[in-house]
Design an enzyme around this catalytic site. Structure first.
Site, PDB file in Angstrom:
ATOM      1  N   ARG A  58      34.572  52.462  34.519  1.00  0.00           N
ATOM      2  CA  ARG A  58      34.547  51.005  34.370  1.00  0.00           C
ATOM      3  C   ARG A  58      35.858  50.508  33.765  1.00  0.00           C
ATOM      4  NH1 ARG A  58      33.052  48.906  29.859  1.00  0.00           N
ATOM      5  NH2 ARG A  58      31.464  50.496  29.419  1.00  0.00           N
ATOM      6  N   TYR A  63      35.046  25.737  46.625  1.00  0.00           N
ATOM      7  CA  TYR A  63      33.968  26.493  47.269  1.00  0.00           C
ATOM      8  C   TYR A  63      32.637  26.220  46.571  1.00  0.00           C
ATOM      9  CZ  TYR A  63      31.193  30.654  48.412  1.00  0.00           C
ATOM     10  OH  TYR A  63      30.187  31.513  48.779  1.00  0.00           O
TER      11      TYR A  63
END
Length: 380
Positions: A47, A99
């Protein structure tokens, strides 16, 4: 320093490949062994860092001429990470035609954490200046909007931001680093839905962020690592591979788009075409000054035909949302991408029920034009 097309193919090696493989390996390991307990290691947990993802991140940072890149599991995860650098009480000026997913994230999620937003037409410098408050921290916009293809000057917004000590955040999905590099025009952060042109094949969901300064890079890395919306090694490799052919694909898409615009301009059943490549429009003048080309998305309004029948009769153009891949797509914004808006809200946004958006692929332009022609004729 190598030129853009060379950088698309080669990127910046992470110097971890000892095999001589011409493509960087896909490292799926979640954890990395320490040589000894006191070692300062480059990678420890996936990660926090992965060689395959790092290759992609470095490559896009280089293409955007930025300090550092960050790869996320989706475009929305990338936008979430960027907005997470702000604090409760901060205010952000946003474009009024961003968007829909971004608008939802801002207004239904970040407002709960007491971050304020004011939507304006970012083409109007006076409106942008009026929206700025004492607690304003940034201006967020898309240089080319969806689906009406309005064009905002990155330079003009950057000038306003610099005068007011604000960040400029640009979602540059439509143009990609090949057609515009917002950081070179004064922006501080650039975002891409890598699902679109960077991936280019409708087979991977991904988001990219590139920062201009180390200070911003440190903030974005903290968000990426802490929130954890990272891009997988396998998907990082797909985006890396897609980037290698970005300019080759876009060159064909741009040429196809130009031919399709010429065809549509000759049709009596086309009322209006929205495309910044059309000479004589305000959009053209701004885009010409700040972009290498005008993109491969256009929209138009039909008249005197049944728009539903038109799109249902398309054969090569597939009826689907999204854009930026090798195949050509058509959609009705009022019925598909913006279906959650009421008729009144659609009208306020300038979206007609007869508006059609096309995302142009790499097929033969003549075949695409034949498809549009037969569908238009069938809808009369």
């Amino acid at each position: 320093m190598s030129k853009f097309n060379t950088n698309l193919v080669h990127g910046i090696p992470c110097k971890e490949n000892k095999t001589g493989a011409v493509n960087p390996p896909i490292y799926t390991s979640t954890t990395y062994a320490y040589p000894n307990a006191e070692s300062a290691v480059r990678w420890d947990y996936a990660r926090s860092g992965n060689p395959t993802r790092e290759f992609l991140e470095n490559q896009v940072a280089r293409l955007e001429n930025g300090d550092r890149g960050f790869a996320f599991s989706s475009g929305m995860a990338a936008i979430h990470a960027v907005l997470s650098i702000f604090s409760p009480g901060d205010h952000v000026v946003i474009g009024d035609q961003i968007y829909g997913g971004t608008f939802r994230l801002f207004n239904q999620f970040f407002k709960r954490w007491n971050i304020e937003f004011t939507a304006v037409d970012t083409r109007d410098s006076a409106a942008v200046k009026t929206a700025i408050k004492p607690n304003t921290k940034a201006i967020y916009f898309e240089p080319i909007t969806n689906p009406l293809l309005h064009v905002t000057s990155v330079r003009a917004i950057a000038e306003i931001a610099q005068q007011n000590n604000l960040l400029v955040i640009v979602d540059n999905t439509f143009l990609t680093p090949y057609l515009q590099q917002p950081l070179n025009l004064g922006a501080d952060i650039v975002i891409h839905s890598a699902t679109k042109y960077l991936g280019g094949h409708s087979d991977v969901i991904a988001g990219i962020v590139v920062t201009k300064s180390k200070k911003l890079s440190d903030k974005l890395y903290f968000s990426q690592n802490a929130i954890g919306g990272i891009l997988s090694p396998e998907d990082s490799n797909l985006i890396r591979r897609g980037i290698q052919t970005l300019s080759v694909r876009l060159d064909r898409q741009l040429l196809n788009t130009q031919k399709i615009v010429v065809f549509l301009q000759k049709r009596n059943d086309i009322k209006k075409i929205n495309y910044p490549g059309i000479v004589g429009t305000p959009e053209h003048d701004v885009a010409k000054n700040e972009c290498k080309d005008f993109g491969a998305v256009l929209s138009f309004e039909v008249q005197n035909i049944n728009v539903i029948k038109f799109v249902n009769n398309l054969k090569l153009f597939q009826l689907a949302v999204s854009l930026g891949a090798v195949e050509s797509l058509a959609e009705l914004p009022a019925k598909m991408s913006h279906a959650e808006l009421s008729a009144k809200e659609l009208l306020a946004c300038g979206i007609s029920p007869n508006l059609v958006r096309l995302a142009i692929g790499i097929e033969d332009a003549d075949d695409l034009i034949v498809d549009l022609e037969q569908a238009l004729n069938a809808a009369k």
